[in-house]
Design a protein around this motif. Structure first.
Motif, PDB file in Angstrom:
ATOM      1  N   ARG A   1      37.864  95.805  59.445  1.00 58.47           N
ATOM      2  CA  ARG A   1      38.415  96.889  60.252  1.00 58.47           C
ATOM      3  C   ARG A   1      37.617  97.000  61.548  1.00 58.47           C
ATOM      4  O   ARG A   1      36.386  96.963  61.526  1.00 58.47           O
ATOM      5  N   THR A   2      38.309  97.159  62.643  1.00 60.91           N
ATOM      6  CA  THR A   2      37.658  97.074  63.959  1.00 60.91           C
ATOM      7  C   THR A   2      37.638  98.385  64.738  1.00 60.91           C
ATOM      8  O   THR A   2      37.070  98.439  65.825  1.00 60.91           O
ATOM      9  N   HIS A   3      38.267  99.449  64.219  1.00 64.22           N
ATOM     10  CA  HIS A   3      38.375 100.709  64.939  1.00 64.22           C
ATOM     11  C   HIS A   3      37.813 101.851  64.101  1.00 64.22           C
ATOM     12  O   HIS A   3      37.668 101.727  62.885  1.00 64.22           O
ATOM     13  N   ARG A   4      37.525 102.954  64.775  1.00 63.38           N
ATOM     14  CA  ARG A   4      37.111 104.176  64.091  1.00 63.38           C
ATOM     15  C   ARG A   4      37.936 105.356  64.586  1.00 63.38           C
ATOM     16  O   ARG A   4      38.256 105.460  65.771  1.00 63.38           O
ATOM     17  N   LEU A   5      38.265 106.241  63.646  1.00 62.18           N
ATOM     18  CA  LEU A   5      38.826 107.545  63.967  1.00 62.18           C
ATOM     19  C   LEU A   5      37.733 108.563  63.707  1.00 62.18           C
ATOM     20  O   LEU A   5      37.269 108.703  62.565  1.00 62.18           O
ATOM     21  N   THR A   6      37.316 109.251  64.747  1.00 62.51           N
ATOM     22  CA  THR A   6      36.159 110.145  64.657  1.00 62.51           C
ATOM     23  C   THR A   6      36.542 111.538  65.133  1.00 62.51           C
ATOM     24  O   THR A   6      37.092 111.703  66.227  1.00 62.51           O
ATOM     25  N   TRP A   7      36.251 112.515  64.309  1.00 65.56           N
ATOM     26  CA  TRP A   7      36.529 113.920  64.609  1.00 65.56           C
ATOM     27  C   TRP A   7      35.199 114.592  64.911  1.00 65.56           C
ATOM     28  O   TRP A   7      34.347 114.739  64.037  1.00 65.56           O
ATOM     29  N   ALA A   8      35.019 114.949  66.176  1.00 67.51           N
ATOM     30  CA  ALA A   8      33.777 115.568  66.652  1.00 67.51           C
ATOM     31  C   ALA A   8      34.033 117.059  66.832  1.00 67.51           C
ATOM     32  O   ALA A   8      34.707 117.476  67.775  1.00 67.51           O
ATOM     33  N   VAL A   9      33.506 117.862  65.917  1.00 65.98           N
ATOM     34  CA  VAL A   9      33.835 119.285  65.860  1.00 65.98           C
ATOM     35  C   VAL A   9      32.781 120.117  66.578  1.00 65.98           C
ATOM     36  O   VAL A   9      31.570 119.921  66.387  1.00 65.98           O
ATOM     37  N   LYS A  10      33.251 121.070  67.379  1.00 65.89           N
ATOM     38  CA  LYS A  10      32.355 121.986  68.065  1.00 65.89           C
ATOM     39  C   LYS A  10      31.977 123.131  67.124  1.00 65.89           C
ATOM     40  O   LYS A  10      32.852 123.824  66.599  1.00 65.89           O
ATOM     41  N   PRO A  11      30.691 123.354  66.881  1.00 68.99           N
ATOM     42  CA  PRO A  11      30.290 124.452  65.991  1.00 68.99           C
ATOM     43  C   PRO A  11      30.796 125.793  66.493  1.00 68.99           C
ATOM     44  O   PRO A  11      30.964 126.014  67.695  1.00 68.99           O
ATOM     45  N   LEU A  12      31.011 126.710  65.568  1.00 68.30           N
ATOM     46  CA  LEU A  12      31.540 128.023  65.950  1.00 68.30           C
ATOM     47  C   LEU A  12      30.586 128.779  66.845  1.00 68.30           C
ATOM     48  O   LEU A  12      31.005 129.637  67.627  1.00 68.30           O
ATOM     49  N   THR A  13      29.293 128.503  66.746  1.00 70.37           N
ATOM     50  CA  THR A  13      28.308 129.210  67.570  1.00 70.37           C
ATOM     51  C   THR A  13      27.925 128.426  68.810  1.00 70.37           C
ATOM     52  O   THR A  13      27.015 128.812  69.526  1.00 70.37           O
ATOM     53  N   SER A  14      28.635 127.306  69.069  1.00 66.21           N
ATOM     54  CA  SER A  14      28.257 126.438  70.189  1.00 66.21           C
ATOM     55  C   SER A  14      28.645 127.063  71.514  1.00 66.21           C
ATOM     56  O   SER A  14      29.660 127.764  71.627  1.00 66.21           O
ATOM     57  N   SER A  15      27.840 126.803  72.532  1.00 69.90           N
ATOM     58  CA  SER A  15      28.228 127.170  73.891  1.00 69.90           C
ATOM     59  C   SER A  15      29.130 126.084  74.427  1.00 69.90           C
ATOM     60  O   SER A  15      29.101 124.956  73.951  1.00 69.90           O
ATOM     61  N   PRO A  16      29.963 126.352  75.461  1.00 71.64           N
ATOM     62  CA  PRO A  16      30.882 125.335  75.975  1.00 71.64           C
ATOM     63  C   PRO A  16      30.161 124.105  76.463  1.00 71.64           C
ATOM     64  O   PRO A  16      29.039 124.185  76.940  1.00 71.64           O
TER      65      PRO A  16
END
Length: 240
Positions: A225-240
């Protein structure tokens, strides 16, 4: 790392895509003509659906979603089929020809904005998801890649995320692209909570297999397999 070059990198990307489009065999990437392309597409769509359901999203209907580098609109069409509200979807596309094609193919309610994504007027924290499918691999200037990732991160609401689908290794036959391994995604979104999985049987191999063997091969040959599906989640307490 190079310094960000907002003026020159989009122009370079445009030139690279023009070369690629001129040499590209459209049938090779057709869902109808190519069984391997169809299988990879279905696998990715199922993985995206499962990832978001695991994230707690029972429906896409109330979510605002933007795709950066939307091309001719195929991924946005998929989102509509999955139940997203067209009025809450938008695509950003640098290339005029592709933007025009997306406008023709998508529901009229989907906004398609032509031009450099860095210039897009999207309110901070207004998007539940931002898609970047085979986008970062087309950006060879590391500084510009970082700048664009930061911009996309600002658009994301806490608890939402950036969904990256890209290949992880360099293509020796195409010097206009660069592999985006998981470590690079982590660098681009350093404060994100990451969920990632490898997908997509290596296209040169997949094109040689009979259609009936494509799905089994993707299961029994994970190293291919040559690709990745990556979900990068912003924490609820994160600043923009």
């Amino acid at each position: 790392m190079n310094d960000p070059t907002p003026a020159t990198e989009p122009r370079a990307v445009t030139e690279r895509y023009a070369r690629r489009d001129a040499a590209q065999d459209a049938q090779r990437y057709s869902l109808y003509a190519s069984a391997s392309v169809l299988q990879a597409h279905q696998e990715r769509l199922c993985a995206m659906r499962q990832l978001w359901r695991n994230h707690g999203w029972e429906s896409l209907a109330d979510l605002h979603i933007t795709e950066a580098g939307c091309g001719t609109g195929g991924n946005l069409q998929d989102l509509v089929r999955l139940g997203a509200d067209p009025t809450r979807l938008q695509g950003l596309e640098l290339l005029p020809v592709r933007a025009a094609a997306a406008r023709r193919q998508l529901p009229a309610a989907v906004a398609v904005l032509e031009g450099d994504a860095l210039q897009a007027r999207i309110a901070p924290g207004s998007q539940q998801a931002v898609l970047a499918f085979t986008l970062f691999s087309s950006i060879l200037d590391a500084g510009f890649r970082t700048t664009l990732a930061r911009q996309m991160w600002q658009w994301v609401a806490p608890g939402g995320g950036v969904l990256v689908y890209d290949f992880v290794v360099d293509n020796p036959r195409n010097p206009d692209v660069e592999g985006v391994p998981l470590a690079e995604v982590r660098r681009l979104f350093p404060s994100a909570r990451i969920t990632s999985r490898k997908l997509t049987l290596a296209p040169p191999l997949a094109r040689r297999l009979p259609a009936a063997l494509l799905a089994p091969a993707a299961i029994v040959l994970p190293f291919a397999r040559t690709h990745r599906l990556t979900w990068a989640v912003k924490p609820l307490t994160s600043s923009p």
